[in-house]
Design a protein around this motif. Structure first.
Motif, PDB file in Angstrom:
ATOM      1  N   ASP A  34      35.221  37.627  37.563  1.00 17.09           N
ATOM      2  CA  ASP A  34      36.191  36.685  38.101  1.00 17.09           C
ATOM      3  C   ASP A  34      35.638  35.965  39.330  1.00 17.09           C
ATOM      4  OD1 ASP A  34      38.052  37.473  36.134  1.00 17.09           O
ATOM      5  OD2 ASP A  34      38.654  39.204  37.351  1.00 17.09           O
ATOM      6  N   THR A  35      35.026  36.700  40.248  1.00 11.50           N
ATOM      7  CA  THR A  35      34.464  36.106  41.461  1.00 11.50           C
ATOM      8  C   THR A  35      33.143  36.788  41.782  1.00 11.50           C
ATOM      9  OG1 THR A  35      35.611  37.656  42.949  1.00 11.50           O
ATOM     10  CG2 THR A  35      36.759  35.589  42.399  1.00 11.50           C
ATOM     11  N   LEU A  36      32.256  36.007  42.420  1.00  6.03           N
ATOM     12  CA  LEU A  36      30.983  36.553  42.882  1.00  6.03           C
ATOM     13  C   LEU A  36      30.537  35.681  44.061  1.00  6.03           C
ATOM     14  CD1 LEU A  36      28.727  38.637  42.462  1.00  6.03           C
ATOM     15  CD2 LEU A  36      27.564  36.969  41.019  1.00  6.03           C
ATOM     16  N   GLU A  37      30.517  36.275  45.220  1.00  6.85           N
ATOM     17  CA  GLU A  37      30.191  35.543  46.429  1.00  6.85           C
ATOM     18  C   GLU A  37      29.042  36.228  47.148  1.00  6.85           C
ATOM     19  OE1 GLU A  37      33.675  35.302  48.794  1.00  6.85           O
ATOM     20  OE2 GLU A  37      34.844  34.135  47.328  1.00  6.85           O
ATOM     21  N   LYS A  38      28.184  35.388  47.725  1.00  9.42           N
ATOM     22  CA  LYS A  38      27.036  35.909  48.447  1.00  9.42           C
ATOM     23  C   LYS A  38      27.391  35.978  49.923  1.00  9.42           C
ATOM     24  CE  LYS A  38      22.014  35.482  48.240  1.00  9.42           C
ATOM     25  NZ  LYS A  38      20.888  34.678  47.703  1.00  9.42           N
ATOM     26  N   THR A  39      27.378  37.161  50.494  1.00  8.79           N
ATOM     27  CA  THR A  39      27.727  37.349  51.891  1.00  8.79           C
ATOM     28  C   THR A  39      26.508  37.365  52.810  1.00  8.79           C
ATOM     29  OG1 THR A  39      27.702  39.753  51.556  1.00  8.79           O
ATOM     30  CG2 THR A  39      29.810  38.612  51.288  1.00  8.79           C
ATOM     31  N   SER A  40      25.348  37.617  52.262  1.00 13.10           N
ATOM     32  CA  SER A  40      24.097  37.592  53.020  1.00 13.10           C
ATOM     33  C   SER A  40      22.965  37.342  52.027  1.00 13.10           C
ATOM     34  CB  SER A  40      23.890  38.914  53.766  1.00 13.10           C
ATOM     35  OG  SER A  40      23.565  39.959  52.872  1.00 13.10           O
ATOM     36  N   PRO A  41      21.737  37.108  52.508  1.00 15.81           N
ATOM     37  CA  PRO A  41      20.637  36.875  51.556  1.00 15.81           C
ATOM     38  C   PRO A  41      20.424  38.022  50.575  1.00 15.81           C
ATOM     39  CG  PRO A  41      19.979  36.191  53.753  1.00 15.81           C
ATOM     40  CD  PRO A  41      21.295  36.874  53.903  1.00 15.81           C
ATOM     41  N   THR A  42      20.915  39.226  50.887  1.00 17.99           N
ATOM     42  CA  THR A  42      20.677  40.367  49.997  1.00 17.99           C
ATOM     43  C   THR A  42      21.972  41.074  49.575  1.00 17.99           C
ATOM     44  OG1 THR A  42      20.383  41.824  51.911  1.00 17.99           O
ATOM     45  CG2 THR A  42      18.401  40.813  50.972  1.00 17.99           C
ATOM     46  N   GLU A  43      23.154  40.519  49.892  1.00 23.07           N
ATOM     47  CA  GLU A  43      24.417  41.197  49.566  1.00 23.07           C
ATOM     48  C   GLU A  43      25.402  40.212  48.934  1.00 23.07           C
ATOM     49  OE1 GLU A  43      24.525  44.634  53.052  1.00 23.07           O
ATOM     50  OE2 GLU A  43      25.743  42.812  53.268  1.00 23.07           O
ATOM     51  N   MET A  44      26.175  40.720  47.967  1.00 22.52           N
ATOM     52  CA  MET A  44      27.199  39.937  47.279  1.00 22.52           C
ATOM     53  C   MET A  44      28.410  40.825  47.013  1.00 22.52           C
ATOM     54  SD  MET A  44      24.925  37.740  44.490  1.00 22.52           S
ATOM     55  CE  MET A  44      23.763  39.058  44.140  1.00 22.52           C
ATOM     56  N   THR A  45      29.572  40.181  46.930  1.00 17.34           N
ATOM     57  CA  THR A  45      30.805  40.881  46.546  1.00 17.34           C
ATOM     58  C   THR A  45      31.303  40.285  45.240  1.00 17.34           C
ATOM     59  OG1 THR A  45      32.170  39.357  47.853  1.00 17.34           O
ATOM     60  CG2 THR A  45      31.432  41.385  48.929  1.00 17.34           C
ATOM     61  N   ALA A  57      40.668  47.592  33.219  1.00 20.20           N
ATOM     62  CA  ALA A  57      40.930  47.598  34.651  1.00 20.20           C
ATOM     63  C   ALA A  57      40.100  46.522  35.325  1.00 20.20           C
ATOM     64  CB  ALA A  57      40.611  48.966  35.236  1.00 20.20           C
ATOM     65  N   SER A  58      40.513  46.156  36.546  1.00 15.45           N
ATOM     66  CA  SER A  58      39.791  45.195  37.362  1.00 15.45           C
ATOM     67  C   SER A  58      39.047  45.964  38.436  1.00 15.45           C
ATOM     68  CB  SER A  58      40.773  44.195  37.993  1.00 15.45           C
ATOM     69  OG  SER A  58      40.073  43.252  38.779  1.00 15.45           O
ATOM     70  N   PHE A  59      37.743  45.729  38.487  1.00 15.26           N
ATOM     71  CA  PHE A  59      36.897  46.456  39.427  1.00 15.26           C
ATOM     72  C   PHE A  59      36.444  45.497  40.531  1.00 15.26           C
ATOM     73  CE2 PHE A  59      36.600  48.685  35.452  1.00 15.26           C
ATOM     74  CZ  PHE A  59      36.568  50.010  35.790  1.00 15.26           C
ATOM     75  N   GLY A  60      36.476  46.006  41.730  1.00 20.99           N
ATOM     76  CA  GLY A  60      35.968  45.250  42.861  1.00 20.99           C
ATOM     77  C   GLY A  60      34.885  46.057  43.538  1.00 20.99           C
ATOM     78  N   GLY A  61      33.802  45.390  43.926  1.00 20.26           N
ATOM     79  CA  GLY A  61      32.735  46.156  44.543  1.00 20.26           C
ATOM     80  C   GLY A  61      31.744  45.277  45.271  1.00 20.26           C
ATOM     81  N   GLN A  62      30.676  45.899  45.704  1.00 19.09           N
ATOM     82  CA  GLN A  62      29.633  45.238  46.468  1.00 19.09           C
ATOM     83  C   GLN A  62      28.285  45.465  45.804  1.00 19.09           C
ATOM     84  OE1 GLN A  62      29.630  46.369  50.594  1.00 19.09           O
ATOM     85  NE2 GLN A  62      27.960  44.943  51.133  1.00 19.09           N
ATOM     86  N   VAL A  63      27.445  44.401  45.800  1.00 23.34           N
ATOM     87  CA  VAL A  63      26.129  44.443  45.172  1.00 23.34           C
ATOM     88  C   VAL A  63      25.086  44.191  46.254  1.00 23.34           C
ATOM     89  CG1 VAL A  63      24.619  43.422  43.437  1.00 23.34           C
ATOM     90  CG2 VAL A  63      27.076  43.622  42.985  1.00 23.34           C
ATOM     91  N   THR A  64      24.012  44.979  46.214  1.00 27.26           N
ATOM     92  CA  THR A  64      22.942  44.859  47.207  1.00 27.26           C
ATOM     93  C   THR A  64      21.594  44.700  46.491  1.00 27.26           C
ATOM     94  OG1 THR A  64      24.178  46.259  48.746  1.00 27.26           O
ATOM     95  CG2 THR A  64      21.836  45.920  49.184  1.00 27.26           C
ATOM     96  N   LEU A  65      20.785  43.769  47.004  1.00 24.50           N
ATOM     97  CA  LEU A  65      19.440  43.560  46.472  1.00 24.50           C
ATOM     98  C   LEU A  65      18.432  44.202  47.411  1.00 24.50           C
ATOM     99  CD1 LEU A  65      19.708  39.767  45.479  1.00 24.50           C
ATOM    100  CD2 LEU A  65      20.192  41.775  44.065  1.00 24.50           C
ATOM    101  N   SER A  66      17.470  44.918  46.828  1.00 25.74           N
ATOM    102  CA  SER A  66      16.443  45.598  47.634  1.00 25.74           C
ATOM    103  C   SER A  66      15.110  45.564  46.875  1.00 25.74           C
ATOM    104  CB  SER A  66      16.862  47.035  47.937  1.00 25.74           C
ATOM    105  OG  SER A  66      17.041  47.762  46.725  1.00 25.74           O
ATOM    106  N   ASN A  67      14.055  46.027  47.568  1.00 24.11           N
ATOM    107  CA  ASN A  67      12.705  46.033  46.982  1.00 24.11           C
ATOM    108  C   ASN A  67      12.330  44.639  46.442  1.00 24.11           C
ATOM    109  OD1 ASN A  67      12.567  48.818  47.488  1.00 24.11           O
ATOM    110  ND2 ASN A  67      13.452  49.313  45.479  1.00 24.11           N
ATOM    111  N   LEU A  68      12.629  43.616  47.247  1.00 23.13           N
ATOM    112  CA  LEU A  68      12.378  42.237  46.808  1.00 23.13           C
ATOM    113  C   LEU A  68      10.881  41.957  46.752  1.00 23.13           C
ATOM    114  CD1 LEU A  68      15.131  40.455  48.931  1.00 23.13           C
ATOM    115  CD2 LEU A  68      15.205  40.999  46.505  1.00 23.13           C
ATOM    116  N   ASN A  69      10.414  41.481  45.620  1.00 22.80           N
ATOM    117  CA  ASN A  69       9.022  41.080  45.426  1.00 22.80           C
ATOM    118  C   ASN A  69       9.017  39.765  44.629  1.00 22.80           C
ATOM    119  OD1 ASN A  69       6.243  41.029  45.284  1.00 22.80           O
ATOM    120  ND2 ASN A  69       6.119  42.468  43.568  1.00 22.80           N
TER     121      ASN A  69
END
Length: 261
Positions: A34-45, A57-69
């Motif tokens: 439904d929604t996907l927003e970038k809160t920082s260069p490596t984080e999204m909600t 069900a509707s799930f809400g959470g946070q996504v983090t990017l790491s080990n960037l190459n």
């Protein structure tokens, strides 16, 4: 739960890398997002509506990017909560490998599920997760192919106007003149040609012609008379010709015969 796989995407690796970091592309590619927003260069909600078997069900959470190459690999991890339906927590290692003019996307997922979702059974959960992954990569590949096509069109040079076609002007070729030799009947007769006048003397350079009437043309010279044939030998000797005395003899014989007979 663990799941691995790979998908070939018909787009350069740099384009695929940009897509994996574009929230709008990911939102259109994730099923039920439904929604996907970038809160920082490596984080999204994000908020995602999912149905696993009889549980929706509707799930809400946070996504983090790491080990960037960039643009080769990164690790994506996150946690989603669905209230009474349970929760999901895990991550995935994503790797991009160049494959000709396309990109091979390889992934390995590890996840933990709790609550009512954990009670549905591993087979049902694995089947649902695999279907969602297939839907995601199908949509994501279409997005990347369209983006690659747009980039190629933008970088292509503008077509230059066609040069005016020059129409060659034909150069007239003079017709060949065919000289036909005259027939014997048309050939000039030199026997009846008029005599060629004798050339007149040319005055010397610088001399002035004397005044007076123009000189008369020279009279034509008559050809010399043909000599008469020579007389017979008898005439040249002074005697009669054989024809005369033979004729006279015949006459005399005839007269004598007339008188004596």
């Amino acid at each position: 739960m663990e799941m691995t796989g790979e998908h070939r995407i018909a787009a350069p690796r740099s384009v695929v890398w940009e897509g994996l970091n574009d929230p709008e592309v990911l939102r259109r590619s994730i099923p039920g997002c439904d929604t996907l927003e970038k809160t920082s260069p490596t984080e999204m909600t994000a908020t995602v509506t999912a149905k696993v078997g009889p549980v929706k069900a509707s799930f809400g959470g946070q996504v983090t990017l790491s080990n960037l190459n960039p643009p080769e690999s990164y690790t994506i991890s996150g946690e989603g909560k669905g209230g009474a339906a349970g929760f999901a927590k895990g991550g995935a290692d994503v790797k991009l490998v160049e494959d000709g003019d396309g990109t091979l996307l390889q992934y390995a997922v590890k996840a933990n599920i709790g609550g009512k979702l954990a009670q549905l059974g591993a087979r049902l959960i694995d089947g649902t997760a695999k279907k969602m992954a297939d839907d995601f990569f199908t949509r994501f590949a279409a997005e990347m192919q369209q983006r690659a096509g747009d980039a190629a069109t933008a970088s292509a040079p503008a077509p230059t106007p066609a040069a005016a076609t020059e129409i060659p002007v034909p150069i007239p070729v003079p017709a060949e003149t065919v000289v036909t030799p005259p027939s014997p009947a048309e050939a000039p007769s030199f026997a009846t040609a008029e005599p060629i006048p004798a050339p007149q003397p040319v005055p010397a350079a610088g001399s002035v012609p004397a005044a007076g009437p123009a000189p008369k043309p020279a009279p034509a010279v008559a050809p010399p008379p043909r000599p008469a044939p020579p007389p017979p030998a008898e005439e040249r000797r002074g005697g009669l010709s054989p024809a005369v005395w033979i004729t006279a003899l015949i006459v005399i014989v005839l007269v004598l015969l007339y008188w004596f007979l």
